[in-house]
Design a protein around this motif. Structure first.
Motif, PDB file in Angstrom:
ATOM      1  N   LYS A   6       0.844  -1.188   0.000  1.00 44.17           N
ATOM      2  CA  LYS A   6       0.000   0.000   0.000  1.00 44.17           C
ATOM      3  C   LYS A   6       0.875   1.231   0.000  1.00 44.17           C
ATOM      4  CE  LYS A   6      -4.088  -1.924   2.222  1.00 44.17           C
ATOM      5  NZ  LYS A   6      -5.066  -1.784   3.311  1.00 44.17           N
ATOM      6  N   GLY A   7       0.439   2.237  -0.717  1.00 45.89           N
ATOM      7  CA  GLY A   7       1.217   3.454  -0.759  1.00 45.89           C
ATOM      8  C   GLY A   7       0.533   4.486  -1.613  1.00 45.89           C
ATOM      9  N   GLY A   8       0.939   5.707  -1.460  1.00 44.50           N
ATOM     10  CA  GLY A   8       0.360   6.768  -2.263  1.00 44.50           C
ATOM     11  C   GLY A   8      -0.908   7.309  -1.655  1.00 44.50           C
ATOM     12  N   ARG A   9      -1.186   8.517  -1.965  1.00 41.76           N
ATOM     13  CA  ARG A   9      -2.409   9.158  -1.478  1.00 41.76           C
ATOM     14  C   ARG A   9      -3.513   8.969  -2.494  1.00 41.76           C
ATOM     15  NH1 ARG A   9       1.540  12.786  -1.486  1.00 41.76           N
ATOM     16  NH2 ARG A   9       0.547  13.959  -3.164  1.00 41.76           N
ATOM     17  N   PRO A  10      -4.746   8.682  -2.046  1.00 43.00           N
ATOM     18  CA  PRO A  10      -5.844   8.641  -3.002  1.00 43.00           C
ATOM     19  C   PRO A  10      -6.020  10.001  -3.642  1.00 43.00           C
ATOM     20  CG  PRO A  10      -6.681   8.646  -0.751  1.00 43.00           C
ATOM     21  CD  PRO A  10      -5.197   8.473  -0.665  1.00 43.00           C
ATOM     22  N   PRO A  11      -6.248  10.055  -4.940  1.00 45.68           N
ATOM     23  CA  PRO A  11      -6.305  11.347  -5.625  1.00 45.68           C
ATOM     24  C   PRO A  11      -7.493  12.175  -5.166  1.00 45.68           C
ATOM     25  CG  PRO A  11      -7.075   9.599  -7.065  1.00 45.68           C
ATOM     26  CD  PRO A  11      -6.525   8.930  -5.843  1.00 45.68           C
ATOM     27  N   LEU A  12      -7.282  13.466  -5.060  1.00 45.92           N
ATOM     28  CA  LEU A  12      -8.374  14.372  -4.718  1.00 45.92           C
ATOM     29  C   LEU A  12      -9.318  14.479  -5.913  1.00 45.92           C
ATOM     30  CD1 LEU A  12      -6.363  17.180  -2.901  1.00 45.92           C
ATOM     31  CD2 LEU A  12      -7.696  15.318  -1.861  1.00 45.92           C
ATOM     32  N   GLN A  13     -10.615  14.319  -5.661  1.00 50.94           N
ATOM     33  CA  GLN A  13     -11.599  14.362  -6.726  1.00 50.94           C
ATOM     34  C   GLN A  13     -12.567  15.514  -6.496  1.00 50.94           C
ATOM     35  OE1 GLN A  13     -11.513  12.546  -9.359  1.00 50.94           O
ATOM     36  NE2 GLN A  13     -10.294  10.741  -8.840  1.00 50.94           N
ATOM     37  N   GLN A  14     -12.918  16.189  -7.572  1.00 49.02           N
ATOM     38  CA  GLN A  14     -13.935  17.225  -7.495  1.00 49.02           C
ATOM     39  C   GLN A  14     -15.316  16.583  -7.597  1.00 49.02           C
ATOM     40  OE1 GLN A  14     -13.272  20.498  -6.942  1.00 49.02           O
ATOM     41  NE2 GLN A  14     -11.124  19.885  -6.764  1.00 49.02           N
ATOM     42  N   ASN A  15     -16.270  17.144  -6.850  1.00 44.69           N
ATOM     43  CA  ASN A  15     -17.620  16.609  -6.903  1.00 44.69           C
ATOM     44  C   ASN A  15     -18.195  16.805  -8.309  1.00 44.69           C
ATOM     45  OD1 ASN A  15     -20.522  16.259  -6.601  1.00 44.69           O
ATOM     46  ND2 ASN A  15     -20.127  16.321  -4.413  1.00 44.69           N
ATOM     47  N   PRO A  16     -18.612  15.705  -8.981  1.00 40.72           N
ATOM     48  CA  PRO A  16     -19.069  15.806 -10.374  1.00 40.72           C
ATOM     49  C   PRO A  16     -20.452  16.406 -10.534  1.00 40.72           C
ATOM     50  CG  PRO A  16     -19.319  13.566  -9.583  1.00 40.72           C
ATOM     51  CD  PRO A  16     -18.641  14.333  -8.482  1.00 40.72           C
ATOM     52  N   ALA A  17     -21.136  16.712  -9.427  1.00 41.23           N
ATOM     53  CA  ALA A  17     -22.486  17.262  -9.537  1.00 41.23           C
ATOM     54  C   ALA A  17     -22.510  18.775  -9.632  1.00 41.23           C
ATOM     55  CB  ALA A  17     -23.335  16.821  -8.333  1.00 41.23           C
ATOM     56  N   GLU A  18     -21.342  19.410  -9.670  1.00 39.09           N
ATOM     57  CA  GLU A  18     -21.307  20.857  -9.787  1.00 39.09           C
ATOM     58  C   GLU A  18     -21.961  21.301 -11.091  1.00 39.09           C
ATOM     59  OE1 GLU A  18     -20.491  23.082  -7.733  1.00 39.09           O
ATOM     60  OE2 GLU A  18     -19.280  22.100  -6.186  1.00 39.09           O
ATOM     61  N   LEU A  19     -22.662  22.430 -11.036  1.00 41.89           N
ATOM     62  CA  LEU A  19     -23.445  22.887 -12.184  1.00 41.89           C
ATOM     63  C   LEU A  19     -22.547  23.307 -13.354  1.00 41.89           C
ATOM     64  CD1 LEU A  19     -26.348  23.298 -13.033  1.00 41.89           C
ATOM     65  CD2 LEU A  19     -26.237  25.631 -12.161  1.00 41.89           C
ATOM     66  N   GLY A  20     -21.410  23.942 -13.061  1.00 40.41           N
ATOM     67  CA  GLY A  20     -20.523  24.403 -14.127  1.00 40.41           C
ATOM     68  C   GLY A  20     -20.041  23.284 -15.034  1.00 40.41           C
ATOM     69  N   PRO A  21     -19.426  22.216 -14.475  1.00 40.45           N
ATOM     70  CA  PRO A  21     -19.013  21.091 -15.318  1.00 40.45           C
ATOM     71  C   PRO A  21     -20.171  20.437 -16.057  1.00 40.45           C
ATOM     72  CG  PRO A  21     -17.915  20.989 -13.199  1.00 40.45           C
ATOM     73  CD  PRO A  21     -18.926  22.095 -13.103  1.00 40.45           C
ATOM     74  N   ALA A  22     -21.363  20.429 -15.464  1.00 40.26           N
ATOM     75  CA  ALA A  22     -22.514  19.836 -16.142  1.00 40.26           C
ATOM     76  C   ALA A  22     -22.875  20.615 -17.397  1.00 40.26           C
ATOM     77  CB  ALA A  22     -23.711  19.779 -15.194  1.00 40.26           C
ATOM     78  N   VAL A  23     -22.839  21.941 -17.298  1.00 41.23           N
ATOM     79  CA  VAL A  23     -23.120  22.771 -18.474  1.00 41.23           C
ATOM     80  C   VAL A  23     -22.051  22.549 -19.545  1.00 41.23           C
ATOM     81  CG1 VAL A  23     -23.315  25.140 -19.293  1.00 41.23           C
ATOM     82  CG2 VAL A  23     -24.380  24.490 -17.126  1.00 41.23           C
ATOM     83  N   THR A  24     -20.789  22.463 -19.114  1.00 33.04           N
ATOM     84  CA  THR A  24     -19.704  22.198 -20.062  1.00 33.04           C
ATOM     85  C   THR A  24     -19.899  20.854 -20.743  1.00 33.04           C
ATOM     86  OG1 THR A  24     -18.185  23.479 -18.687  1.00 33.04           O
ATOM     87  CG2 THR A  24     -17.212  21.980 -20.292  1.00 33.04           C
ATOM     88  N   MET A  25     -20.301  19.847 -19.954  1.00 35.23           N
ATOM     89  CA  MET A  25     -20.544  18.521 -20.514  1.00 35.23           C
ATOM     90  C   MET A  25     -21.673  18.560 -21.527  1.00 35.23           C
ATOM     91  SD  MET A  25     -19.628  15.345 -20.439  1.00 35.23           S
ATOM     92  CE  MET A  25     -20.180  14.898 -22.077  1.00 35.23           C
ATOM     93  N   ALA A  26     -22.736  19.313 -21.240  1.00 32.63           N
ATOM     94  CA  ALA A  26     -23.851  19.440 -22.171  1.00 32.63           C
ATOM     95  C   ALA A  26     -23.400  20.058 -23.488  1.00 32.63           C
ATOM     96  CB  ALA A  26     -24.972  20.277 -21.550  1.00 32.63           C
ATOM     97  N   ALA A  27     -22.594  21.103 -23.393  1.00 32.19           N
ATOM     98  CA  ALA A  27     -22.098  21.769 -24.600  1.00 32.19           C
ATOM     99  C   ALA A  27     -21.210  20.828 -25.407  1.00 32.19           C
ATOM    100  CB  ALA A  27     -21.346  23.036 -24.224  1.00 32.19           C
ATOM    101  N   LEU A  28     -20.347  20.089 -24.723  1.00 33.65           N
ATOM    102  CA  LEU A  28     -19.447  19.173 -25.413  1.00 33.65           C
ATOM    103  C   LEU A  28     -20.215  18.054 -26.090  1.00 33.65           C
ATOM    104  CD1 LEU A  28     -16.560  18.334 -26.055  1.00 33.65           C
ATOM    105  CD2 LEU A  28     -16.494  17.105 -23.871  1.00 33.65           C
TER     106      LEU A  28
END
Length: 420
Positions: free
Chosen positions: A290-312
Motif C-alpha cells: 500500500k502506498g500513495g495518497r488517493p487522488p483528490l476528486q472534485q464533486n461531479p455534480a457541480e453545475l458548471g461542469p454539467a453545463v460544459t458537458m452538455a455543450a461538449l
C-alpha cells in the motif's frame, strides 16, 4: 393462469418478502419487529388488498389505521417501561408500515416491482451504518453539489423542450440534458463510494474508485504523485486500473441509451477489460504494497461542469451528424478520434444516440465507440508520461498495450455483421 394459482403466488410472495425483511430486523436486534411479525404484517396487507377488491379501498385504510395503532401502543409501552433506553429512531416502524403497503400492493400489482421495493427496503435497513458513515464523510460543499444534481435532474430537465432544432435535426435540448444527467449520475455514484472508502484507499481501490469519478483526473493525480516520489509501478497500476473502469462506464452508458447496441460494444470492451485487469493483477503482485495518497476528486455534480458537458456532448453530436452528411461515414472515425481525446463519455453517448435513432449502422457504431475509447487511452498514457516522467510512461504503456492492441485488432479485423 388459473385464478387460484395466481392467488397462491401472490400470498407466497407476500410471505417471502415479509420473511426477508423480518430476518434482517431480527438479526439486528429490533425490539418488536422480528421474523414472524413483519411476515404477518405483510400478509395482512395482502389480505386487506384482496378484500378491498370486493368491499372497497376503505379496507386498506382501516388496516393501515390498525397497524399504526399497534405501533403506537407498542412504543408507548416501551417508553413507560424504560424511558432512558428507548432508541428514538423509527426505521422499524416505517419499515412495518411500508411492508403493509407492499403487501396490499402485491394483491393486485406487479411481482417485479414488489421485489424491487422489498430489495430497496432491506438495503436501507441493513446498510444503516454505511449510510450514516457516508453522511459523515460529506462536507458542506458536497451536500450543496448533490442538491445541484437534484436541480440538474428534476428541475432543469423537465422544462427543456423535447424536440429537435437546427439544420441537421439532431440537437434536442431534452435529450442532451438527459445524457448529462446520466453521466453526472454515474459519476456521483462513484464519488459517493470514493468519499466512503477513499480516505483509506490503497492504490487498487484508489484507482478503481477514482476511475469511476474521472479516469483522466485520476491519471493526472497519480502522475503527479509519481513525480513527487511514489513508485512508478504503483502509480501505473492505479492509472491503468482507472482506464479499465472507463470500459465499464462506457458499456453502462451505451446500455442505457441504446440497449440493442450493448452486445456489440460489450464484447470488445470486455476483452480489453480482461486484458487490462490481467496486466494490473500481475503488476500488483510484483509491487504488492500500500502506498500513495488517493487522488483528490472534485464533486461531479457541480453545475458548471454539467453545463460544459452538455455543450461538449451537443457539439460532438452535431459534428458526427455533419461529418456523415457532408463528408461520408469514414469521416465519423476522425470525429471519434478527436472527441475521444477530450471526453470518452461524450463520444460514446453521441454514437449510441445516433445508432439508436438509426442514423449510424450498428456495425459501424460499436467500432466508432471503440475508436473513441482507444483515442482516450492514448491521451491518458501520454498524460501520465508527460506529468509522471519516463519511468511511469514505460510502465503504463506496458500495461495498456495489450488491451489497446486487442482493441485495434477488433476494429480492423472483426468482420462486418451486415447490420444496418
Amino acid at each position: 393462469m388459473d385464478p387460484s394459482t395466481e392467488l397462491f403466488e401472490r400470498i407466497g410472495l407476500s410471505v417471502a418478502l415479509g420473511l426477508l425483511i423480518g430476518l434482517q430486523r431480527e438479526a439486528t436486534g429490533a425490539e418488536f419487529a422480528g421474523l414472524r411479525s413483519v411476515a404477518l404484517v405483510t400478509l395482512f396487507g395482502t389480505l386487506s388488498g384482496l378484500l378491498a377488491g370486493h368491499f372497497g379501498g376503505w379496507v386498506i385504510v382501516a388496516g393501515l389505521f390498525a397497524i399504526t395503532t399497534l405501533l403506537v401502543l407498542g412504543n408507548v409501552m416501551q417508553w413507560r417501561g424504560r424511558v432512558a433506553d428507548v432508541d428514538p429512531a423509527i426505521s422499524t416502524e416505517i419499515a412495518l408500515l411500508t411492508m403493509y403497503g407492499l403487501g396490499a400492493y402485491i394483491a393486485f400489482g406487479s411481482f417485479v416491482i414488489a421485489v424491487v421495493i422489498a430489495g430497496v427496503v432491506v438495503a436501507l435497513l441493513h446498510f444503516r451504518q454505511e449510510l450514516h458513515s457516508l453522511v459523515g464523510h460529506l462536507a458542506a460543499g458536497d451536500l450543496r453539489a448533490i442538491m445541484q444534481f437534484v436541480l440538474i435532474t428534476f428541475v432543469v430537465l423537465p422544462v427543456l423542450p423535447d424536440r429537435t432544432f437546427g439544420p441537421l435535426d439532431v440537437f434536442n435540448p431534452f435529450e442532451v440534458w438527459l445524457m448529462v444527467t446520466l453521466i453526472v449520475g454515474i459519476s456521483v455514484a462513484g464519488y459517493l463510494l470514493y468519499k466512503v472508502f477513499g480516505g483509506n484507499a490503497g492504490v487498487l481501490l484508489g484507482g478503481a474508485l477514482g476511475g469511476a469519478v474521472s479516469s483522466t483526473a485520476t491519471t493526472l493525480a497519480y502522475a503527479r504523485q509519481a513525480r513527487e516520489g511514489l513508485a512508478a509501478g504503483l502509480a501505473a497500476v492505479a492509472v491503468t486500473l482507472a482506464s479499465g473502469v472507463t470500459f465499464v462506464r462506457v458499456a453502462l452508458e451505451v446500455g442505457v441509451v441504446a440497449p440493442r447496441l450493448l452486445p456489440a460494444v460489450a464484447l470488445p470492451l470486455g476483452i480489453m477489460l480482461a486484458l487490462t485487469l490481467g496486466g494490473v493483477g500481475l503488476a500488483w503482485l510484483r509491487v504488492r504494497q500500500k502506498g500513495g495518497r488517493p487522488p483528490l476528486q472534485q464533486n461531479p455534480a457541480e453545475l458548471g461542469p454539467a453545463v460544459t458537458m452538455a455543450a461538449l456532448y451537443a457539439l460532438v453530436l452535431v459534428l458526427l451528424a455533419a461529418a456523415k452528411t457532408y463528408l461520408g461515414s469514414d469521416a465519423l472515425y476522425v470525429v471519434s478520434v478527436v472527441a475521444g481525446l477530450s471526453d470518452v463519455d461524450a463520444i460514446a453517448l453521441s454514437i449510441a444516440r445516433l445508432a439508436n435513432a438509426g442514423v449510424v449502422a450498428e456495425d459501424a457504431a460499436w467500432r466508432l465507440v471503440l475508436v473513441g475509447v482507444l483515442s482516450n487511452t492514448v491521451f491518458k498514457v501520454l498524460l501520465a508520461g508527460s506529468i509522471g516522467g519516463r519511468a511511469l510512461l514505460v510502465r503504463v504503456l506496458a500495461l495498456a498495450a495489450p488491451a489497446f492492441a486487442a482493441g485495434v485488432a477488433l476494429v480492423l479485423l472483426l468482420p462486418a455483421s451486415g447490420a444496418q
